[in-house]
Design a protein around this motif. Structure first.
Motif, PDB file in Angstrom:
ATOM      1  N   LEU A  15       0.827  -1.219   0.000  1.00 49.29           N
ATOM      2  CA  LEU A  15       0.000   0.000   0.000  1.00 49.29           C
ATOM      3  C   LEU A  15       0.859   1.267   0.000  1.00 49.29           C
ATOM      4  CD1 LEU A  15      -2.719   1.489   0.326  1.00 49.29           C
ATOM      5  CD2 LEU A  15      -2.559   1.074   2.791  1.00 49.29           C
ATOM      6  N   LEU A  52      -9.459   3.759   0.595  1.00 50.85           N
ATOM      7  CA  LEU A  52      -9.381   2.336   0.243  1.00 50.85           C
ATOM      8  C   LEU A  52     -10.810   1.859   0.002  1.00 50.85           C
ATOM      9  CD1 LEU A  52      -6.789   1.042   2.911  1.00 50.85           C
ATOM     10  CD2 LEU A  52      -6.387   2.279   0.761  1.00 50.85           C
ATOM     11  N   ARG A  61     -18.727  -0.034   9.370  1.00 49.28           N
ATOM     12  CA  ARG A  61     -17.736  -0.252   8.318  1.00 49.28           C
ATOM     13  C   ARG A  61     -17.812  -1.717   7.884  1.00 49.28           C
ATOM     14  NH1 ARG A  61     -12.978  -3.761   8.895  1.00 49.28           N
ATOM     15  NH2 ARG A  61     -11.614  -3.238   7.164  1.00 49.28           N
ATOM     16  N   GLN A 116       4.804  -0.407   3.784  1.00 48.65           N
ATOM     17  CA  GLN A 116       3.548  -0.122   4.471  1.00 48.65           C
ATOM     18  C   GLN A 116       3.343   1.377   4.688  1.00 48.65           C
ATOM     19  OE1 GLN A 116       1.263  -2.246   4.972  1.00 48.65           O
ATOM     20  NE2 GLN A 116       2.250  -4.257   4.987  1.00 48.65           N
ATOM     21  N   TYR A 121      -4.932  -5.168  10.834  1.00 49.29           N
ATOM     22  CA  TYR A 121      -5.023  -3.712  10.682  1.00 49.29           C
ATOM     23  C   TYR A 121      -3.741  -2.995  11.099  1.00 49.29           C
ATOM     24  CZ  TYR A 121     -10.042  -4.718  10.830  1.00 49.29           C
ATOM     25  OH  TYR A 121     -11.290  -5.215  10.583  1.00 49.29           O
ATOM     26  N   GLY A 122      -3.698  -1.716  10.722  1.00 52.24           N
ATOM     27  CA  GLY A 122      -2.765  -0.812  11.364  1.00 52.24           C
ATOM     28  C   GLY A 122      -3.402  -0.430  12.687  1.00 52.24           C
ATOM     29  N   ASP A 172     -12.944  -0.644   2.122  1.00 52.68           N
ATOM     30  CA  ASP A 172     -13.598  -0.221   3.363  1.00 52.68           C
ATOM     31  C   ASP A 172     -14.825   0.606   3.000  1.00 52.68           C
ATOM     32  OD1 ASP A 172     -11.910  -1.381   5.287  1.00 52.68           O
ATOM     33  OD2 ASP A 172     -10.475   0.261   5.141  1.00 52.68           O
ATOM     34  N   GLU A 185       1.767  -1.767  12.114  1.00 49.11           N
ATOM     35  CA  GLU A 185       0.979  -2.482  11.105  1.00 49.11           C
ATOM     36  C   GLU A 185       0.822  -3.948  11.479  1.00 49.11           C
ATOM     37  OE1 GLU A 185      -0.733  -1.257   8.704  1.00 49.11           O
ATOM     38  OE2 GLU A 185      -1.175  -2.986   7.437  1.00 49.11           O
ATOM     39  N   LYS A 186      -0.412  -4.371  11.548  1.00 50.84           N
ATOM     40  CA  LYS A 186      -0.786  -5.774  11.758  1.00 50.84           C
ATOM     41  C   LYS A 186      -0.066  -6.456  12.923  1.00 50.84           C
ATOM     42  CE  LYS A 186      -2.621  -6.332   7.164  1.00 50.84           C
ATOM     43  NZ  LYS A 186      -2.209  -5.273   6.298  1.00 50.84           N
ATOM     44  N   THR A 209       1.456   2.538   6.975  1.00 57.31           N
ATOM     45  CA  THR A 209       1.493   2.727   8.438  1.00 57.31           C
ATOM     46  C   THR A 209       2.915   3.024   8.914  1.00 57.31           C
ATOM     47  OG1 THR A 209      -0.356   1.206   8.651  1.00 57.31           O
ATOM     48  CG2 THR A 209       0.905   1.622  10.654  1.00 57.31           C
ATOM     49  N   ILE A 260      -6.811   1.445  12.165  1.00 54.88           N
ATOM     50  CA  ILE A 260      -6.894   2.405  11.055  1.00 54.88           C
ATOM     51  C   ILE A 260      -7.833   1.815  10.001  1.00 54.88           C
ATOM     52  CG2 ILE A 260      -5.588   3.545   9.203  1.00 54.88           C
ATOM     53  CD1 ILE A 260      -3.085   3.297  11.027  1.00 54.88           C
TER      54      ILE A 260
HETATM   55  C1  G1P Z   1      -4.602  -1.634   4.964  1.00 50.29           C
HETATM   56  C2  G1P Z   1      -3.643  -0.883   5.871  1.00 50.29           C
HETATM   57  C3  G1P Z   1      -4.023  -1.069   7.336  1.00 50.29           C
HETATM   58  C4  G1P Z   1      -5.464  -0.674   7.555  1.00 50.29           C
HETATM   59  C5  G1P Z   1      -6.381  -1.446   6.583  1.00 50.29           C
HETATM   60  C6  G1P Z   1      -7.812  -0.942   6.677  1.00 50.29           C
HETATM   61  O1  G1P Z   1      -4.407  -3.019   5.181  1.00 50.29           O
HETATM   62  O2  G1P Z   1      -2.330  -1.332   5.631  1.00 50.29           O
HETATM   63  O3  G1P Z   1      -3.195  -0.290   8.151  1.00 50.29           O
HETATM   64  O4  G1P Z   1      -5.832  -0.937   8.893  1.00 50.29           O
HETATM   65  O5  G1P Z   1      -5.946  -1.287   5.228  1.00 50.29           O
HETATM   66  O6  G1P Z   1      -8.654  -1.678   5.859  1.00 50.29           O
HETATM   67  P1  G1P Z   1      -4.926  -4.131   4.126  1.00 50.29           P
HETATM   68  O7  G1P Z   1      -6.380  -4.337   4.435  1.00 50.29           O
HETATM   69  O8  G1P Z   1      -4.697  -3.582   2.765  1.00 50.29           O
HETATM   70  O9  G1P Z   1      -4.129  -5.353   4.416  1.00 50.29           O
END
Ligand code: G1P
Length: 286
Positions: free
Chosen positions: A110, A130, A252, A229, A170-171, A133, A190-191, A231, A203
């Motif tokens: 990302l 994104l 969400r 990342q 998530y972050g 979401d 992150e995660k 984050t 996040i």
């Molecule tokens: C991304 C971000 C993450 C965030 C999430 C929200 O992760 O890296 O920090 O919490 O979106 O949907 P991904 O879902 O792309 O793994």
């Protein structure tokens, strides 16, 4: 400075939705009758965004076609007198030049996708959405964040509480309350494994970022999952500039997940007067 530009990272392969996404962009998956990407683009325009930047990849042509005119469909709808539908598809095409496409030619994460938009964004604060979401709310999240940015002049991310066992999706932030619905972030990761997560505040995919973030993204340091990342770049930015979290109100849906996607379809369909009763009757039979 007004937030005029929004970046949409849309290069992901959507492997979680294979086979549906084998030949189709995951952002084109419909929730009821509208593709996911359209919900996000509408949210951006509603927040006053003037320029949409899609960071795409291979196999995403349908996204470009979706926001372009289709003379064939328009002609057919006109001939059949389907004026409501005609109006709908005409309105969905933004003014020429409003959408800019660039490519992320390597799947490096990302953070890398956002970095790919650096020259188009330039030296001004910008939004990131994104499309996975999807947020059902009376107060569109990006509009609220733009209003808060106008006052606070600092980077901001949407946040919500998640189950403690889910932090590794998530972050996750560590933050202090500053005013109603706003927290000031001191740290983020992150995660993280639930045992290492500093909180359960996650996040969610709406960001307003200052252009300084590109300095950190440009370092291309790999983080969780071996990816660059966003984050991690924000965590570095925190040493120089404040970042706030906006605790939005609403539901969400994680449309990158099969269950979340089905829930979104159900929730949005039940809001539609033309579908609600039929669906409720059907659900009772299950
Ligand atoms: C991304 C971000 C993450 C965030 C999430 C929200 O992760 O890296 O920090 O919490 O979106 O949907 P991904 O879902 O792309 O793994």
């Amino acid at each position: 400075m007004k937030i005029k530009k929004a970046v949409f990272p849309v290069a992901g392969l959507g492997t979680r939705f294979i086979p549906a996404t084998k030949a189709m962009a995951k952002e084109m998956l419909p929730v009821v009758d509208k593709p996911l990407i359209q919900y996000a683009v509408e949210e951006a325009f509603e927040a006053g965004i003037e320029q949409i930047i899609f960071v795409t990849g291979r196999g995403k042509k349908a996204l470009e076609d979706h926001f372009d005119r289709s003379f064939e469909i328009e002609r057919t709808l006109k001939a059949k007198g389907k004026n409501d539908l005609l109006k709908q598809i005409q309105e969905l095409v933004p003014r020429t030049g409003t959408i800019i496409y660039t490519r992320q030619n390597e799947p490096l994460g990302l953070g890398h996708a956002i970095w790919c938009a650096r020259d188009i964004v330039g030296d001004e604060p910008f939004a990131v959405l994104l499309a996975d979401d999807l947020i059902k709310t009376d107060k569109p999240v990006l509009s609220e964040m733009v209003k808060k940015f106008d006052r606070m002049r600092a980077s901001m991310v949407a946040v919500m509480e998640v189950d403690k066992e889910q932090t590794d999706k998530y972050g996750i932030i560590n933050a202090q309350d500053v005013e109603e619905d706003i927290v000031r972030i001191d740290d983020m990761i992150e995660k993280p494994d639930p045992s290492e997560a500093p909180s359960n505040l996650a996040i969610i995919g709406r960001y307003i970022l200052t252009p300084k973030i590109f300095d950190y993204l440009g370092r291309k340091q790999k983080g969780a999952g071996g990816e660059i990342q966003l984050t991690d770049a924000m965590k570095s930015l925190l040493k120089e500039q404040p970042i706030y979290g906006y605790k939005f109100h609403g539901t969400r849906f994680d449309c990158g997940d099969k269950a979340g996607f089905q829930m979104a379809n159900l929730a949005f369909a039940l809001e539609r007067p033309d579908l609600r009763d039929k669906l409720l009757d059907f659900i009772k039979t299950l």
